[in-house]
Design a protein around this motif. Sequence first.
Motif, PDB file in Angstrom:
ATOM      1  N   PRO A 191       0.817  -1.226   0.000  1.00 52.24           N
ATOM      2  CA  PRO A 191       0.000   0.000   0.000  1.00 52.24           C
ATOM      3  C   PRO A 191       0.846   1.271   0.000  1.00 52.24           C
ATOM      4  O   PRO A 191       0.329   2.350  -0.287  1.00 52.24           O
ATOM      5  CB  PRO A 191      -0.829  -0.120   1.276  1.00 52.24           C
ATOM      6  CG  PRO A 191      -0.059  -1.036   2.149  1.00 52.24           C
ATOM      7  CD  PRO A 191       0.676  -1.978   1.250  1.00 52.24           C
TER       8      PRO A 191
ATOM      9  N   LEU B 227       3.157   1.740  -2.092  1.00 55.24           N
ATOM     10  CA  LEU B 227       3.507   1.985  -3.490  1.00 55.24           C
ATOM     11  C   LEU B 227       2.286   2.104  -4.389  1.00 55.24           C
ATOM     12  O   LEU B 227       2.340   2.702  -5.456  1.00 55.24           O
ATOM     13  CB  LEU B 227       4.366   0.831  -4.027  1.00 55.24           C
ATOM     14  CG  LEU B 227       5.815   0.801  -3.596  1.00 55.24           C
ATOM     15  CD1 LEU B 227       6.468  -0.476  -4.092  1.00 55.24           C
ATOM     16  CD2 LEU B 227       6.558   2.019  -4.139  1.00 55.24           C
ATOM     17  N   HIS B 228       1.176   1.486  -3.970  1.00 56.33           N
ATOM     18  CA  HIS B 228       0.014   1.391  -4.849  1.00 56.33           C
ATOM     19  C   HIS B 228      -1.138   2.254  -4.363  1.00 56.33           C
ATOM     20  O   HIS B 228      -1.234   2.571  -3.188  1.00 56.33           O
ATOM     21  CB  HIS B 228      -0.443  -0.071  -4.955  1.00 56.33           C
ATOM     22  CG  HIS B 228       0.550  -0.951  -5.639  1.00 56.33           C
ATOM     23  ND1 HIS B 228       0.675  -1.023  -6.995  1.00 56.33           N
ATOM     24  CD2 HIS B 228       1.490  -1.784  -5.124  1.00 56.33           C
ATOM     25  CE1 HIS B 228       1.629  -1.884  -7.311  1.00 56.33           C
ATOM     26  NE2 HIS B 228       2.154  -2.361  -6.187  1.00 56.33           N
ATOM     27  N   ASP B 229      -2.024   2.575  -5.307  1.00 56.92           N
ATOM     28  CA  ASP B 229      -3.202   3.386  -5.023  1.00 56.92           C
ATOM     29  C   ASP B 229      -4.407   2.449  -4.983  1.00 56.92           C
ATOM     30  O   ASP B 229      -4.880   2.000  -6.025  1.00 56.92           O
ATOM     31  CB  ASP B 229      -3.337   4.423  -6.150  1.00 56.92           C
ATOM     32  CG  ASP B 229      -4.529   5.348  -5.956  1.00 56.92           C
ATOM     33  OD1 ASP B 229      -4.912   5.587  -4.798  1.00 56.92           O
ATOM     34  OD2 ASP B 229      -5.059   5.840  -6.975  1.00 56.92           O
ATOM     35  N   LEU B 230      -4.873   2.135  -3.782  1.00 57.56           N
ATOM     36  CA  LEU B 230      -5.972   1.177  -3.623  1.00 57.56           C
ATOM     37  C   LEU B 230      -7.256   1.940  -3.311  1.00 57.56           C
ATOM     38  O   LEU B 230      -7.293   2.766  -2.419  1.00 57.56           O
ATOM     39  CB  LEU B 230      -5.661   0.194  -2.501  1.00 57.56           C
ATOM     40  CG  LEU B 230      -4.411  -0.657  -2.746  1.00 57.56           C
ATOM     41  CD1 LEU B 230      -3.976  -1.380  -1.476  1.00 57.56           C
ATOM     42  CD2 LEU B 230      -4.683  -1.670  -3.855  1.00 57.56           C
ATOM     43  N   ARG B 231      -8.297   1.608  -4.039  1.00 56.14           N
ATOM     44  CA  ARG B 231      -9.526   2.387  -3.938  1.00 56.14           C
ATOM     45  C   ARG B 231     -10.754   1.483  -3.931  1.00 56.14           C
ATOM     46  O   ARG B 231     -10.766   0.440  -4.582  1.00 56.14           O
ATOM     47  CB  ARG B 231      -9.626   3.297  -5.156  1.00 56.14           C
ATOM     48  CG  ARG B 231      -9.894   4.730  -4.845  1.00 56.14           C
ATOM     49  CD  ARG B 231      -8.650   5.559  -4.665  1.00 56.14           C
ATOM     50  NE  ARG B 231      -7.947   5.811  -5.903  1.00 56.14           N
ATOM     51  CZ  ARG B 231      -8.330   6.732  -6.803  1.00 56.14           C
ATOM     52  NH1 ARG B 231      -9.443   7.419  -6.638  1.00 56.14           N
ATOM     53  NH2 ARG B 231      -7.596   6.950  -7.864  1.00 56.14           N
ATOM     54  N   PHE B 232     -11.778   1.915  -3.211  1.00 62.06           N
ATOM     55  CA  PHE B 232     -13.069   1.212  -3.225  1.00 62.06           C
ATOM     56  C   PHE B 232     -14.050   2.064  -4.021  1.00 62.06           C
ATOM     57  O   PHE B 232     -14.461   3.124  -3.558  1.00 62.06           O
ATOM     58  CB  PHE B 232     -13.580   1.005  -1.807  1.00 62.06           C
ATOM     59  CG  PHE B 232     -12.758   0.024  -1.012  1.00 62.06           C
ATOM     60  CD1 PHE B 232     -13.121  -1.307  -0.937  1.00 62.06           C
ATOM     61  CD2 PHE B 232     -11.600   0.444  -0.351  1.00 62.06           C
ATOM     62  CE1 PHE B 232     -12.366  -2.218  -0.213  1.00 62.06           C
ATOM     63  CE2 PHE B 232     -10.842  -0.458   0.376  1.00 62.06           C
ATOM     64  CZ  PHE B 232     -11.216  -1.795   0.445  1.00 62.06           C
TER      65      PHE B 232
ATOM     66  N   TRP C 205     -10.026  -1.064  -6.809  1.00 61.47           N
ATOM     67  CA  TRP C 205      -9.061  -0.654  -7.821  1.00 61.47           C
ATOM     68  C   TRP C 205      -7.662  -0.649  -7.249  1.00 61.47           C
ATOM     69  O   TRP C 205      -7.437  -0.161  -6.134  1.00 61.47           O
ATOM     70  CB  TRP C 205      -9.358   0.770  -8.303  1.00 61.47           C
ATOM     71  CG  TRP C 205     -10.512   0.896  -9.216  1.00 61.47           C
ATOM     72  CD1 TRP C 205     -11.524  -0.004  -9.400  1.00 61.47           C
ATOM     73  CD2 TRP C 205     -10.789   2.003 -10.075  1.00 61.47           C
ATOM     74  NE1 TRP C 205     -12.418   0.481 -10.330  1.00 61.47           N
ATOM     75  CE2 TRP C 205     -11.984   1.708 -10.753  1.00 61.47           C
ATOM     76  CE3 TRP C 205     -10.157   3.206 -10.335  1.00 61.47           C
ATOM     77  CZ2 TRP C 205     -12.555   2.586 -11.673  1.00 61.47           C
ATOM     78  CZ3 TRP C 205     -10.716   4.078 -11.246  1.00 61.47           C
ATOM     79  CH2 TRP C 205     -11.904   3.766 -11.912  1.00 61.47           C
TER      80      TRP C 205
ATOM     81  N   ASP D 225      -4.248   0.967  -8.655  1.00 58.52           N
ATOM     82  CA  ASP D 225      -3.657   1.805  -9.707  1.00 58.52           C
ATOM     83  C   ASP D 225      -4.566   1.863 -10.936  1.00 58.52           C
ATOM     84  O   ASP D 225      -4.120   1.740 -12.072  1.00 58.52           O
ATOM     85  CB  ASP D 225      -2.263   1.274 -10.104  1.00 58.52           C
ATOM     86  CG  ASP D 225      -1.349   1.178  -8.899  1.00 58.52           C
ATOM     87  OD1 ASP D 225      -1.563   1.945  -7.939  1.00 58.52           O
ATOM     88  OD2 ASP D 225      -0.442   0.325  -8.906  1.00 58.52           O
ATOM     89  N   GLY D 226      -5.859   2.021 -10.697  1.00 62.14           N
ATOM     90  CA  GLY D 226      -6.796   2.176 -11.792  1.00 62.14           C
ATOM     91  C   GLY D 226      -7.292   0.874 -12.385  1.00 62.14           C
ATOM     92  O   GLY D 226      -8.098   0.877 -13.300  1.00 62.14           O
ATOM     93  N   MET D 227      -6.807  -0.263 -11.872  1.00 58.59           N
ATOM     94  CA  MET D 227      -7.253  -1.547 -12.407  1.00 58.59           C
ATOM     95  C   MET D 227      -8.169  -2.240 -11.392  1.00 58.59           C
ATOM     96  O   MET D 227      -7.868  -2.266 -10.201  1.00 58.59           O
ATOM     97  CB  MET D 227      -6.065  -2.451 -12.696  1.00 58.59           C
ATOM     98  CG  MET D 227      -6.506  -3.766 -13.303  1.00 58.59           C
ATOM     99  SD  MET D 227      -5.136  -4.861 -13.649  1.00 58.59           S
ATOM    100  CE  MET D 227      -4.657  -5.303 -11.998  1.00 58.59           C
TER     101      MET D 227
ATOM    102  N   TYR E 166      -1.060  -8.410 -13.640  1.00 62.90           N
ATOM    103  CA  TYR E 166      -0.514  -7.216 -13.024  1.00 62.90           C
ATOM    104  C   TYR E 166       0.707  -7.558 -12.162  1.00 62.90           C
ATOM    105  O   TYR E 166       1.751  -6.914 -12.260  1.00 62.90           O
ATOM    106  CB  TYR E 166      -1.597  -6.534 -12.173  1.00 62.90           C
ATOM    107  CG  TYR E 166      -1.215  -5.137 -11.780  1.00 62.90           C
ATOM    108  CD1 TYR E 166      -0.965  -4.177 -12.752  1.00 62.90           C
ATOM    109  CD2 TYR E 166      -1.076  -4.770 -10.444  1.00 62.90           C
ATOM    110  CE1 TYR E 166      -0.593  -2.891 -12.412  1.00 62.90           C
ATOM    111  CE2 TYR E 166      -0.705  -3.483 -10.091  1.00 62.90           C
ATOM    112  CZ  TYR E 166      -0.466  -2.552 -11.072  1.00 62.90           C
ATOM    113  OH  TYR E 166      -0.086  -1.281 -10.743  1.00 62.90           O
TER     114      TYR E 166
ATOM    115  N   GLN F  86     -11.361   4.834 -16.367  1.00 63.69           N
ATOM    116  CA  GLN F  86     -10.247   5.157 -15.468  1.00 63.69           C
ATOM    117  C   GLN F  86     -10.466   6.395 -14.637  1.00 63.69           C
ATOM    118  O   GLN F  86      -9.678   6.697 -13.760  1.00 63.69           O
ATOM    119  CB  GLN F  86      -8.966   5.347 -16.293  1.00 63.69           C
ATOM    120  CG  GLN F  86      -8.555   4.147 -17.095  1.00 63.69           C
ATOM    121  CD  GLN F  86      -8.549   2.882 -16.281  1.00 63.69           C
ATOM    122  OE1 GLN F  86      -9.193   1.925 -16.635  1.00 63.69           O
ATOM    123  NE2 GLN F  86      -7.855   2.882 -15.152  1.00 63.69           N
TER     124      GLN F  86
ATOM    125  N   ASN G 252      -1.546   2.680 -14.054  1.00 66.08           N
ATOM    126  CA  ASN G 252      -2.637   3.326 -14.796  1.00 66.08           C
ATOM    127  C   ASN G 252      -2.363   3.313 -16.299  1.00 66.08           C
ATOM    128  O   ASN G 252      -3.272   3.100 -17.094  1.00 66.08           O
ATOM    129  CB  ASN G 252      -2.831   4.765 -14.305  1.00 66.08           C
ATOM    130  CG  ASN G 252      -3.706   4.840 -13.066  1.00 66.08           C
ATOM    131  OD1 ASN G 252      -4.924   4.839 -13.149  1.00 66.08           O
ATOM    132  ND2 ASN G 252      -3.084   4.858 -11.899  1.00 66.08           N
TER     133      ASN G 252
END
Lengths: 307, 674
Positions: free
Chosen positions: A114, A116-121, A141, A143-145, A178, B282, B317
Amino acid sequence: MTNRPSYMDPRNSFQGLILTLQQFWAEQGCVILQPYDMPMGAGTSHTATVLRALGPKPWKAAYAQPSRRPTDGRYGENPNRLQHYYQFQVILKPSPSDIQDLYLKSLYAIGLDPALHDLRFVEDDWENPTLGAWGLGWEVWCDGMEVSQFTYFQQVAGFECNPVAGELTYGLERLACYLQNVDSIMELNFNGGTGDDKVTYADVFLQNEQEQSKYNFEAADTEILFRHFADAEQECRAILHKGAQANRQTMAIPAYEQVLKAAHNFNLLDARGVISVTERQSYILRIRELSKSCGEAWLQTAGGGAE
Amino acid sequence: MPELLLELFSEEIPARLQRRAADDLKKLVTNALVDAGLVYEGAKAFVTPRRLALTVTGLPGRSPDTSEDKKGPKVGAPQQAIDGFLRGAGLASIDDATIESDPKKGDFYVARIDRPGADAVTLLSAILPKVLNDFPWAKSMRWGSGSFNWVRPLRAITATFGAENEEPVVIPFDSNELSAGQTTYGHRFLAPEPIRVRRFDDYVTALERAKVVLDIDRRKDIIKTDAEQLAFAQGLTVIADEGLLEEVAGLVEWPVVMMGTFDPSFLKLPEEVIIATIRANQKCFCLRDASGKLAPNFIITANTEASDGGTVITAGNERVIRARLSDAMFFYAGDLSLPLEHGLPKLEDTVFHAKLGSQFARVERLVKLAGEIAPLVGADPERAKRAAMLAKADLTTGMVGEFPELQGLMGRYYASAQGEPADIATAIEMHYKPLGPTDQVPTEPTSIAVALADKLDLLTGFWAIDEKPTGSRDPFALRRAALGVIRIITENGLRLPLKVEPDLLDFFHDRLKVMLRDSGARHDLVDAVIAEDSNDMLQIAQRAEALSTLLSSADGQNLLAGYKRAANILAAEEKKDGLNYIGTVKQDALVLPEETALAFAVDAVHAAVAGHVAKDDYKAAMAELATLRAPVDAFFTAVMVNDDDAAVRANRLNLLARLRDTMHLVADFSKVAG
């Protein structure tokens, strides 16, 4: 992350990813199941989720489930689409108050840091019309995935879920692409081996994708499929009828397996392009009716909490 | 004075519900405070993905004492009435009531009921759980073993009350398995530790330290400013997108903006496709270079400060966008490899509506209708039919399957690519328009023909199967379609009578009225120019405008007064006589010079107005009417209508009828207020 040899590291190994998730969720008290031995479109359809989500009994399980989506087949030529792929499924009932933290820890366990990465709900309302099920939650998500679906079941088979189960679904191939930093599923290192010992996803599944796509789109005998659909529908009702004893049901699970058969036959017919838009809706309704009957039946069994 | 701090800390709230939720929270709490007698000075609500917060300032520590006089029965009333009064007023004995005298009603009992004020904390401990229970989420859920509903699981409640210099108290209440306290949490990854908060001031500061920007508008500003700066440094500009900005601000507590790139070879795709892909999937912003062309860059808004400065996040991204654009490229190439017509047979399998057949059946109707409309709007019928034939073909393409919002636009690209004439390609895109009161209206004849055919087929079809809009229910957007027809006709100045059934015509009238009123026209003027069978929308709009001009002049106002007077007299006398005067004026029965003058003036104006109306020149017609002001005024000053001589009287009434009918050539002035 626990110390594991490089061939077991999810960053090098598809099976390492599955094994790491299994170990993580085993440590959280889940029963680790093996895949259901029948074709289904998603891990949710496994009895360990769809039936166990109903009724008052607590339940924690995790398993990898092959998911068959005949219309998504691309003869193994599309980098991201397959007619057969794996979902890793976790169900926690009742959903614990730290379920989001547990889920995030599972991501850390497979190597997503976490820091290094962008984790999103990100909002995602989930609905499965053939199962008569819906829930609220998110796509997760990284990093946008999208790496997972996270759902609090509100209804299954038309019945309110009480207590509410939390369902986590990891799309394993995409997640593995990924982690392994490859652009195509077929390039995935399956076993974590190097040199001659390396087995790729293509080695395991490319021929399967080619053959199954050909069968699904070109060869499947639609007359037989229509018949199998009707047979499964009929058998489902017959089983429920024979299994009913006073207020109890003695064959909810065999009846539900006929729903799986009907749904898979429907998916094959859909891939053959012989179901028009209007008919499509009516087939979905027919399967949902069966699902509802089976959900009702399950609630009349010990597993469903009947006294 | 004391203030309230409330925070509802939950799992991630959907972005699209956040702002509304903050407004609702403020409204529910402040309304309840006022109802409880707790007036306040100010209130402000905030929202992030994980929290709804509210501060209410200038609250009293207690609600004020109040008292009320309750009137009772007369002195000497039956015991039953007295007992009921005592029960209702909460008195133990009638001796506790006072007696008042009224000169009419005599003596009667009055109870004075004192209501002591209550402690604000006590009141709040009842108000807040009720607010939580009644919260109007559009969609809410249960979790765990509880039965409480919230948008996503609620995990902590902070509720404190106190004045500036004192330690606030926690408002004691429970909701579901939670008890209110004064502990919240910072950013999920950057500062997850518990934070003890006291009041709004230290709450905001503590959150800011814990990497949470509480105010959504500040988050938007940060994203916008940082994005523009990053773009500027590269000589680029950000494509403004308020909807996306609002959504992105609802996905982050600590916005960190960075820039990614994609392979310029993807710029071969139509730019709308690239923007739709990057935006929808995105939630990133796209950019333009100095010449206005789409740049191979995009703006990411992350929710975290990564330890590597964001390299991994940007790469991730970029990877996803590469995959998405590759998919789009695949669809685009696939779509281009086949002529648009290829999709038509598939439309036969697509149901438009169960009772109205397939999309293909609809296309066949559009072709016929567009061909019929074409000559009326200056379009070539064959071109209009070709455009109608291709108008829906892109619905079966891969790209529109992936991005339904690109319908029409992709059809235009694919039609151009296969060498269709420009007007046909344009018509494929424009036939859906206008999509609302402010959307662009098609202006080229071919586009107009297909756009009108599309909407008229929709309306007549749904009218035929009796699926009309009711109240707020309009699932097939028929109001929008009718408004579209009206806008296309009026804004292009088309003379195109709508030959539709009366009920549908009435529906058009309603939409036209709404449109004219929205643009500032008076209700009564609009009503005055619409007759039941008016089917020429342009004419109605022109009449309304001319009428409004006339009535804004002094001549017009006076003429209207004269008309009203004439109409009133006529109505009264016609009723008395039991007959209708039809306006046949006999020259030899004219007595006074003023009536003769009016008779000649009306005759001349009638002819002139009829001529102007025939040419749809309502401005000139109105100007002509305005010249009647002087003779009408002079007539009413000098002439007594109800003359003793019956023939003279009848002739004068006929003259007034002639005046009325002349004015009615332009509008029904009886409907004009004044």
